[in-house]
Design a protein around this motif. Structure first.
Motif, PDB file in Angstrom:
ATOM      1  N   LEU A 169       0.810  -1.210   0.000  1.00 49.44           N
ATOM      2  CA  LEU A 169       0.000   0.000   0.000  1.00 49.44           C
ATOM      3  C   LEU A 169       0.845   1.264   0.000  1.00 49.44           C
ATOM      4  CD1 LEU A 169      -2.868  -0.933   2.503  1.00 49.44           C
ATOM      5  CD2 LEU A 169      -2.803  -1.217   0.013  1.00 49.44           C
ATOM      6  N   GLN A 170       2.138   1.141   0.279  1.00 48.18           N
ATOM      7  CA  GLN A 170       3.030   2.300   0.332  1.00 48.18           C
ATOM      8  C   GLN A 170       3.667   2.529  -1.047  1.00 48.18           C
ATOM      9  OE1 GLN A 170       3.231   4.356   3.015  1.00 48.18           O
ATOM     10  NE2 GLN A 170       1.613   3.027   3.843  1.00 48.18           N
ATOM     11  N   GLU A 171       2.914   3.158  -1.913  1.00 48.64           N
ATOM     12  CA  GLU A 171       3.364   3.341  -3.299  1.00 48.64           C
ATOM     13  C   GLU A 171       4.694   4.076  -3.427  1.00 48.64           C
ATOM     14  OE1 GLU A 171       1.587   5.049  -7.532  1.00 48.64           O
ATOM     15  OE2 GLU A 171       0.238   4.586  -5.864  1.00 48.64           O
ATOM     16  N   PRO A 172       5.019   5.086  -2.603  1.00 45.36           N
ATOM     17  CA  PRO A 172       6.313   5.760  -2.746  1.00 45.36           C
ATOM     18  C   PRO A 172       7.516   4.829  -2.573  1.00 45.36           C
ATOM     19  CG  PRO A 172       4.816   7.095  -1.430  1.00 45.36           C
ATOM     20  CD  PRO A 172       4.158   5.757  -1.602  1.00 45.36           C
ATOM     21  N   HIS A 173       7.305   3.685  -1.926  1.00 48.88           N
ATOM     22  CA  HIS A 173       8.415   2.763  -1.687  1.00 48.88           C
ATOM     23  C   HIS A 173       8.603   1.746  -2.805  1.00 48.88           C
ATOM     24  CE1 HIS A 173       7.891   3.518   2.936  1.00 48.88           C
ATOM     25  NE2 HIS A 173       8.395   4.545   2.298  1.00 48.88           N
ATOM     26  N   TRP A 174       7.696   1.706  -3.763  1.00 44.21           N
ATOM     27  CA  TRP A 174       7.814   0.712  -4.829  1.00 44.21           C
ATOM     28  C   TRP A 174       9.147   0.781  -5.569  1.00 44.21           C
ATOM     29  CZ3 TRP A 174       2.317   1.337  -7.436  1.00 44.21           C
ATOM     30  CH2 TRP A 174       1.335   0.857  -6.551  1.00 44.21           C
ATOM     31  N   PRO A 175       9.591   1.942  -5.996  1.00 46.91           N
ATOM     32  CA  PRO A 175      10.869   1.980  -6.733  1.00 46.91           C
ATOM     33  C   PRO A 175      12.051   1.489  -5.901  1.00 46.91           C
ATOM     34  CG  PRO A 175       9.642   4.026  -7.042  1.00 46.91           C
ATOM     35  CD  PRO A 175       8.950   3.274  -5.942  1.00 46.91           C
ATOM     36  N   GLN A 176      11.996   1.677  -4.601  1.00 48.97           N
ATOM     37  CA  GLN A 176      13.065   1.210  -3.721  1.00 48.97           C
ATOM     38  C   GLN A 176      13.155  -0.314  -3.754  1.00 48.97           C
ATOM     39  OE1 GLN A 176      12.435   2.391   0.362  1.00 48.97           O
ATOM     40  NE2 GLN A 176      13.517   0.601   1.146  1.00 48.97           N
ATOM     41  N   GLN A 228      -4.805  -1.140  -5.325  1.00 45.99           N
ATOM     42  CA  GLN A 228      -3.396  -0.768  -5.264  1.00 45.99           C
ATOM     43  C   GLN A 228      -2.511  -1.813  -5.951  1.00 45.99           C
ATOM     44  OE1 GLN A 228      -3.042   2.107  -4.477  1.00 45.99           O
ATOM     45  NE2 GLN A 228      -1.034   2.595  -3.587  1.00 45.99           N
ATOM     46  N   ILE A 229      -2.846  -3.078  -5.794  1.00 48.98           N
ATOM     47  CA  ILE A 229      -2.059  -4.128  -6.454  1.00 48.98           C
ATOM     48  C   ILE A 229      -2.249  -4.053  -7.968  1.00 48.98           C
ATOM     49  CG2 ILE A 229      -1.838  -6.630  -6.751  1.00 48.98           C
ATOM     50  CD1 ILE A 229      -2.500  -6.825  -3.705  1.00 48.98           C
ATOM     51  N   ALA A 230      -3.463  -3.758  -8.422  1.00 44.43           N
ATOM     52  CA  ALA A 230      -3.687  -3.597  -9.861  1.00 44.43           C
ATOM     53  C   ALA A 230      -2.878  -2.422 -10.396  1.00 44.43           C
ATOM     54  CB  ALA A 230      -5.173  -3.395 -10.147  1.00 44.43           C
ATOM     55  N   ARG A 231      -2.817  -1.354  -9.636  1.00 45.64           N
ATOM     56  CA  ARG A 231      -2.009  -0.191 -10.037  1.00 45.64           C
ATOM     57  C   ARG A 231      -0.524  -0.555 -10.083  1.00 45.64           C
ATOM     58  NH1 ARG A 231      -2.251   5.385 -10.250  1.00 45.64           N
ATOM     59  NH2 ARG A 231      -0.453   6.520  -9.412  1.00 45.64           N
ATOM     60  N   PHE A 232      -0.070  -1.265  -9.072  1.00 50.19           N
ATOM     61  CA  PHE A 232       1.312  -1.730  -9.051  1.00 50.19           C
ATOM     62  C   PHE A 232       1.596  -2.607 -10.278  1.00 50.19           C
ATOM     63  CE2 PHE A 232       4.204  -5.230  -8.123  1.00 50.19           C
ATOM     64  CZ  PHE A 232       5.337  -4.572  -7.647  1.00 50.19           C
ATOM     65  N   ALA A 233       0.676  -3.523 -10.562  1.00 52.05           N
ATOM     66  CA  ALA A 233       0.881  -4.456 -11.672  1.00 52.05           C
ATOM     67  C   ALA A 233       0.955  -3.730 -13.011  1.00 52.05           C
ATOM     68  CB  ALA A 233      -0.236  -5.497 -11.686  1.00 52.05           C
ATOM     69  N   GLN A 234       0.234  -2.622 -13.160  1.00 59.12           N
ATOM     70  CA  GLN A 234       0.294  -1.870 -14.415  1.00 59.12           C
ATOM     71  C   GLN A 234       1.666  -1.228 -14.631  1.00 59.12           C
ATOM     72  OE1 GLN A 234      -3.328   0.461 -13.799  1.00 59.12           O
ATOM     73  NE2 GLN A 234      -4.288  -0.584 -15.537  1.00 59.12           N
ATOM     74  N   GLN A 235       2.425  -1.093 -13.560  1.00 52.01           N
ATOM     75  CA  GLN A 235       3.774  -0.560 -13.680  1.00 52.01           C
ATOM     76  C   GLN A 235       4.838  -1.644 -13.790  1.00 52.01           C
ATOM     77  OE1 GLN A 235       4.821   2.622 -10.913  1.00 52.01           O
ATOM     78  NE2 GLN A 235       2.654   3.042 -10.534  1.00 52.01           N
ATOM     79  N   TYR A 236       4.560  -2.820 -13.186  1.00 52.44           N
ATOM     80  CA  TYR A 236       5.623  -3.814 -13.057  1.00 52.44           C
ATOM     81  C   TYR A 236       5.375  -5.118 -13.807  1.00 52.44           C
ATOM     82  CZ  TYR A 236       7.715  -0.694  -9.685  1.00 52.44           C
ATOM     83  OH  TYR A 236       8.302   0.408  -9.099  1.00 52.44           O
ATOM     84  N   LEU A 237       4.232  -5.220 -14.499  1.00 58.61           N
ATOM     85  CA  LEU A 237       4.012  -6.368 -15.380  1.00 58.61           C
ATOM     86  C   LEU A 237       4.541  -6.066 -16.777  1.00 58.61           C
ATOM     87  CD1 LEU A 237       0.435  -7.893 -14.849  1.00 58.61           C
ATOM     88  CD2 LEU A 237       2.630  -9.081 -14.599  1.00 58.61           C
ATOM     89  N   ARG A 238       5.082  -7.065 -17.413  1.00 59.21           N
ATOM     90  CA  ARG A 238       5.437  -6.935 -18.815  1.00 59.21           C
ATOM     91  C   ARG A 238       4.159  -6.941 -19.666  1.00 59.21           C
ATOM     92  NH1 ARG A 238      10.200 -11.290 -17.857  1.00 59.21           N
ATOM     93  NH2 ARG A 238      11.820  -9.809 -17.244  1.00 59.21           N
ATOM     94  N   VAL A 239       4.246  -6.396 -20.864  1.00 58.01           N
ATOM     95  CA  VAL A 239       3.098  -6.394 -21.767  1.00 58.01           C
ATOM     96  C   VAL A 239       2.643  -7.827 -21.997  1.00 58.01           C
ATOM     97  CG1 VAL A 239       2.301  -5.852 -24.094  1.00 58.01           C
ATOM     98  CG2 VAL A 239       3.783  -4.238 -22.859  1.00 58.01           C
TER      99      VAL A 239
END
Length: 285
Positions: A169-176, A228-239
């Motif tokens: 749920l802590q989106e700012p930490h995803w890139p870390q 939030q997981i769907a949002r994360f997946a849109q950034q970190y899933l391959r096409v």
């Protein structure tokens, strides 16, 4: 209670006859290393009888059998479990089966990367690692205690899984935590989905012993983890990567609608073997 029949009969004071037989069978198999064909011929010694009485007393206190025995079966494998993690459910086995079918029928790279969010005991990534040795598995959880047990289960089942402690749920930490993206071919989650107001409807076995952190979500936003997981997946899933969710039967259609509204393709809702809507799969395009 020195025989199988005596134990099973005693259990009928706590469970219906069919469940009593099932529990008695599991106890005699797992605790005493007996085959079903041996049950009728064996009389337990004093040490074994004391163990049986201890198990019966714990069941009277509503303690789940899997916690009493310290292990659970999942997809033909053994997993250590205790109150740090949820007990693996048969419905999650069906989700794993769907993931395996997808892996076998889709054109992935030679080493597909798979992430399980909210991994708990690690039953999902460990099972996938066991069944698909070419895959690279990751398991994420907010609980360090759960991850410690998941690591034990990976060693028990002799597989390699990358473990990560993080709050999705802590989106700012995803890139870390995930500096490289797109990073995964498949993302899976069985997140908390029971509204807090429904606690009183849950069996005492669940509410008294299983971790609330992994079960319950705020009444104000019961889909927060899915969103939030769907949002994360849109950034970190391959096409053309896949997102899999296990759902509450009462919110599965809402999860499907959320995914459609946020641009996911080929969104599919699937029933479990009991005919309840429990699983969703979507493609990132």
């Amino acid at each position: 209670m020195k025989t199988f029949d005596e134990f099973a009969t005693a259990l009928e004071s706590l469970f219906d006859p069919r469940e009593a037989q099932s529990i008695a069978r599991i106890v005699f198999e797992d605790c005493f290393n007996l085959q079903r064909s041996q049950f009728a011929q064996v009389t337990l010694n004093d040490t074994q009888t004391a163990r049986l009485q201890s198990i019966f007393s714990a069941l009277q206190r509503n303690e789940p059998l899997q916690y009493i025995l310290g292990q659970a079966d999942f997809y033909g494998l053994k997993f250590k479990v205790d109150p740090r993690v949820l007990i693996p459910r048969p419905e999650t086995e069906e989700l794993v089966e769907w993931v395996l079918d997808t892996l076998n029928t889709s054109s992935f790279t030679t080493s597909p990367r798979i992430l399980d969010i909210g991994t708990g005991s690690g039953c999902i990534p460990i099972t996938l690692a066991k069944k698909q040795p070419r895959a690279e598995l990751w398991g994420l959880d907010v609980s360090a205690a759960a991850l410690a047990l998941a690591q034990e289960n990976a060693r028990l089942n002799q597989v390699q899984v990358h473990w990560l402690e993080a709050d999705i749920l802590q989106e700012p930490h995803w890139p870390q935590h995930f500096p490289n993206h797109p990073a995964f071919d498949i993302i899976i989650s069985n997140p908390p989905y029971i509204p807090e107001q429904e606690q009183e409807l849950m069996p005492a076995q669940v509410t008294q012993f299983e971790p609330h952190l992994a079960l319950f979500v705020s009444d104000d936003d019961p889909l927060v983890f899915y969103r939030q997981i769907a949002r994360f997946a849109q950034q970190y899933l391959r096409v053309n990567g896949y997102l899999f969710f296990e759902c509450n039967e009462y919110n599965a259609k809402a999860v499907l609608a959320l995914l459609v509204e946020t641009g996911w393709k080929q969104v599919e809702l699937r029933e479990d073997l009991s005919g309840k809507e429990r699983m969703v799969r979507a493609v990132f395009a």
